[in-house]
Design an enzyme around this catalytic site. Structure first.
Site: not given
Ligand code: CAA
Length: 389
Positions: A127-128, A131, A247, A371-372, A375
């Site tokens: 969302e805006p 990210g 990824r 897709e992340g 960093e």
């Molecule tokens: N698989 C399964 N579960 C997972 C997981 C995984 N890989 N990673 C985390 N979880 C679960 C955790 O176990 C946790 O579960 P509980 O509720 O049981 O505790 C929950 O998810 C939360 O995990 P975190 O505490 O680690 O979450 P966080 O808020 O610290 O964030 C993060 C983790 C890795 C930073 C995540 O927010 C992230 O990946 N951010 C990047 C987002 C992204 O990639 N965006 C791109 C969007 S898509 C795109 O690019 C557009 C397109 O069209 C191509």
């Protein structure tokens, strides 16, 4: 790790290489310039099984394995990264989520259409104001009094295929009071034909211009509870699980564009002369070639390792999060390195739009972001290693 490709894997690699070089590469510059979604190519890829490589045949996919998917992505990306982005979103972000978390009825209704390429799928998490910190989204879905549908309001951004998608896997908040907040996120399948759905601003992008990225807007959009993927509050985990698969696809496209750039560098270094020698005979160029080749092959190994991890997960259920993050991190930085070095080796010609090298460079950059970001990949890898939380 067994690196011997099977006959079937070699077959898809050759088939896609041939198709991509004959039918995608010649029009890639045109689609990049006009920024138009290459719908005829995507439809054709659908008939070839390339929009649902790992989707079982009963849902109109090709029923192949992850390594086949990776090999196909690499070949398409060598010809055009934007087309491989569309392929990746449909195969990984849409199909994979539905296959693993969808009901039988959802698979029959939506998965088969996308896996066959008849319809275009998309994935909407960002969302805006949300990210990298994906759990902070503001869009909302409110359950009706009779419990039969949700009403969605909000704005999502950076949706690949947003301007054309027929179906979108959407992540939005159904419980704003949940603690921790990510447990209030749920996933839905959105049919873009229904009232209350609007396509917003199309992003003017540096690269992958043909992949069409836009905002999408929900204004009292009503979606049946039957369109929820998984359970209420399970959305964030679904989003993360799906991104693990996605990824690997992004890593493969990064490898593909790195290889395309490298092939151009080799050809140029063997032909171009300066100071009475082929430029490939100068140490400065040789070192660049050696570094590119080494990083490309290291990326390939990380990608194959991640692909084998994902394949194994189909029977063991074990996660392949770290493997996928390492593959994406290293391959995307390799793509930037190789496209950069290739332009440097070509000098002025590399900077000219007469060659596709500047497009490779612009396209490669996104692999370090979507897709992340790099960093976020480092954060994921380090957290999984340190196990401090
Ligand atoms: N698989 C399964 N579960 C997972 C997981 C995984 N890989 N990673 C985390 N979880 C679960 C955790 O176990 C946790 O579960 P509980 O509720 O049981 O505790 C929950 O998810 C939360 O995990 P975190 O505490 O680690 O979450 P966080 O808020 O610290 O964030 C993060 C983790 C890795 C930073 C995540 O927010 C992230 O990946 N951010 C990047 C987002 C992204 O990639 N965006 C791109 C969007 S898509 C795109 O690019 C557009 C397109 O069209 C191509």
């Amino acid at each position: 790790m067994d690196l011997q490709l099977t006959e079937e894997q070699q077959m898809i690699q050759e088939m896609v290489r041939d198709f991509a070089q004959k039918e995608i590469a010649p029009v890639a510059t045109h689609y990049d310039e006009v920024g138009e979604f290459p719908l005829p190519i995507i439809r054709k890829m659908g008939t070839m099984g390339l929009m649902g490589i790992e989707t079982p045949e009963e849902y109109e996919g090709a029923g192949m394995d992850t390594l086949s998917y990776v090999l196909a992505m690499e070949e398409v990306a060598k010809a055009d990264v934007a087309t491989s982005t569309i392929m990746s979103v449909n195969n990984s972000l849409f199909n994979y989520g539905l296959l693993h978390f969808g009901t039988e009825a959802q698979k029959r209704k939506y998965l088969a259409d996308v896996a066959s390429g008849r319809k275009i799928g998309a994935y909407s998490l960002t969302e805006p104001m949300s990210g990298s910190d994906a759990g902070t989204m503001r869009s909302r879905a409110v359950l009706s009094d009779d419990g039969s549908y949700y009403t969605i309001n909000g704005r999502k951004s950076w949706v690949t295929g947003g301007p054309v998608a027929d179906y979108i896997v959407l992540f939005t908040v159904t419980d704003p009071n949940a603690k921790p907040k990510h447990r209030g996120v749920s996933a839905f399948i959105i049919d873009t034909d229904r009232p209350g759905f609007e396509r917003g601003k199309v992003e003017p992008k540096l690269g992958i211009r043909a992949s069409a990225t836009s905002e999408i807007l929900f204004d009292n959009y009503k979606v049946s509870v039957e369109n929820m993927i998984g359970k209420p509050g399970q959305g964030f985990k679904i989003a993360m699980t799906v991104l693990d698969a996605g990824r690997i696809g992004i890593a493969s496209q990064a490898l593909g564009v790195a290889e395309a750039a490298y092939a151009a560098a080799i050809e140029w270094a063997r032909q171009r002369e300066a100071f009475g020698k082929k430029i490939g005979q100068f140490e400065g160029i040789m070192w660049k070639i050696a570094d590119m080749k080494t990083r490309i092959e290291a990326s390939r190994l990380l990608i194959y390792q991640a692909a084998l991890g994902k394949e194994a997960s189909k029977t063991t259920g074990a996660r392949f999060t770290t493997e996928a993050a390492m593959a994406k991190l290293f391959a995307s930085e390799t793509a930037m390195f190789c496209t950069h070095q290739t332009i440097q080796i070509h000098g002025g010609m590399g900077y000219s739009k007469e060659m596709p090298l500047e497009r490779y460079f612009r396209d490669a950059k996104i692999t370090e972001i979507y897709e992340g970001t790099s960093e976020i990949q480092r954060l994921v890898i380090a957290r999984n290693e340190l196990k401090l939380r």
